[in-house]
Design an enzyme around this catalytic site. Structure first.
Site, mmCIF file in Angstrom:
data_model
loop_
_atom_site.group_PDB
_atom_site.id
_atom_site.type_symbol
_atom_site.label_atom_id
_atom_site.label_comp_id
_atom_site.label_asym_id
_atom_site.label_seq_id
_atom_site.Cartn_x
_atom_site.Cartn_y
_atom_site.Cartn_z
ATOM 1 C CG HIS A 20 -4.635 9.832 0.697
ATOM 2 N ND1 HIS A 20 -3.273 9.790 0.517
ATOM 3 C CD2 HIS A 20 -4.846 9.334 1.932
ATOM 4 C CE1 HIS A 20 -2.684 9.290 1.601
ATOM 5 N NE2 HIS A 20 -3.636 9.007 2.478
ATOM 6 C CG ASP A 44 -1.834 1.197 1.238
ATOM 7 O OD1 ASP A 44 -2.931 1.108 0.656
ATOM 8 O OD2 ASP A 44 -1.451 2.242 1.824
ATOM 9 C CE1 TYR A 64 0.603 7.826 3.169
ATOM 10 C CE2 TYR A 64 1.107 5.653 2.318
ATOM 11 C CZ TYR A 64 0.246 6.513 2.962
ATOM 12 O OH TYR A 64 -0.965 6.048 3.407
ATOM 13 C CE LYS A 78 -3.789 4.871 0.865
ATOM 14 N NZ LYS A 78 -2.374 4.440 0.898
#
Length: 325
Positions: free
Chosen positions: A113, A45, A50, A80
């Protein structure tokens, strides 16, 4: 014993336990992904926000594809769409950037997201002078329609949601040609999400738990706050079963049909977190786990409103936690 996979409404099979990559630094994530793949994980994931998708891609390059140990079709890759890319014109370029960073031709799953849009641009967290977020007037239904084009073009196999409440899910379902196959939300014994889980189930939407272990490393945790992993009830069950607290929590999720994406950069914990399919919690154990629910959110940092910290953003109607679930 529970199956290691769940079949989504699209017909795709998704592993019930995956590796989360939130808060894993670029330096750490390559080794974490390699360790996970070698330990048997086939669900990774990711998310653009990130900041480590290129490094995830470096790990995939070593293990996945023709001539490598793992065929691409055996891997389930999720990413996402970030809040600054909600404008319909920005959706496909954002997805293509993620694909380029990961070194993939397609994603198995692409999620919105959050339901609220930030101001367009390359600043990931656009803020006003007073520290509040700068939002864009873009409805998530318009973003969803643009995400559906990604499925049509073959860039993603399926699309889904993250951090959506029941009302917002219904909004999406009212316009969806490609229905969301998952909703990924914070979910752990302190926040069991039973009502949201039932709503998703009625609509054939699979619930995925992020921070299933309570995000013990979140930077805004109170210094004297007890970690979920140290809860006496969980420790009691773990001791009885001779399992770790993390394994007991993940087993509880899997046994009730919730997929999990625990994050870790430590090889021993990465290996431990997927070893949850060789034991079963009793009815008594389940009751102990369920008794811990107190609807406590751990992963959303407090927002300053009128000088006081609140756990919701009163200035944005799309913020998902205004509703009960």
């Amino acid at each position: 014993m529970s199956s290691t996979f769940v079949t989504l409404s699209s017909g795709m099979k998704m592993p019930m336990v995956g590796l989360g990559t939130w808060k894993t630094t670029p330096e750490q994530v390559r080794e974490a992904v390699l360790c996970a793949l070698d330990a048997g994980y086939r669900h990774i994931d990711c998310a653009a926000i990130y900041g480590n998708e290129k490094d995830v891609g470096e790990a995939l390059k070593e293990r996945v594809g023709p001539g490598k140990s793992i065929p691409r079709e055996e891997l389930f890759m999720t990413s996402k769409l970030w809040n600054t890319k909600h404008h319909p014109d920005d959706v496909e370029p954002a997805c293509r950037k993620t694909l380029e960073d990961l070194g993939l031709a397609y994603l198995d799953l692409y999620l919105m997201h959050w339901p609220m849009a930030f101001e367009r641009g390359n600043l990931e967290m656009p803020k006003n002078d007073d520290g509040t977020m700068r939002y864009a007037d873009i409805h998530y239904k318009d973003t969803w329609r643009a995400m559906e084009n990604l499925v049509t073009k073959g860039l993603v196999k399926a699309i889904g949601l993250s951090n959506f409440n029941a009302r917002q899910i219904d909004d999406i379902l009212s316009v969806a040609k490609h229905k969301p196959v998952v909703n990924q939300v914070e979910c752990h014994p302190y926040l069991a999400q039973k009502e949201l889980m039932a709503h998703c189930s009625r609509n054939r939407i699979q619930l995925i738990a992020y921070s299933p272990l309570g995000a013990p490393s979140r930077p805004w945790a109170c210094p004297d706050e007890r970690s979920l992993l140290d809860d006496p009830q969980i420790l009691n069950v773990a001791e009885k079963l001779k399992k770790t607290p993390a394994q007991v929590i993940l087993r509880w999720q899997v046994q009730r049909g919730v997929a999990c994406i625990p994050k870790s950069a430590k090889p021993s914990r990465i290996k431990e977190n997927i070893q949850v399919f060789d034991f079963t919690l009793s009815d008594e154990d389940i009751k102990k786990m369920e008794s811990l629910n107190c609807n406590k959110r751990l992963t959303v940092p407090p927002i300053e409103v009128n000088g006081q910290s609140e756990w919701r953003d009163a200035k944005n109607p799309f913020f998902p936690f205004h509703d009960t679930y």
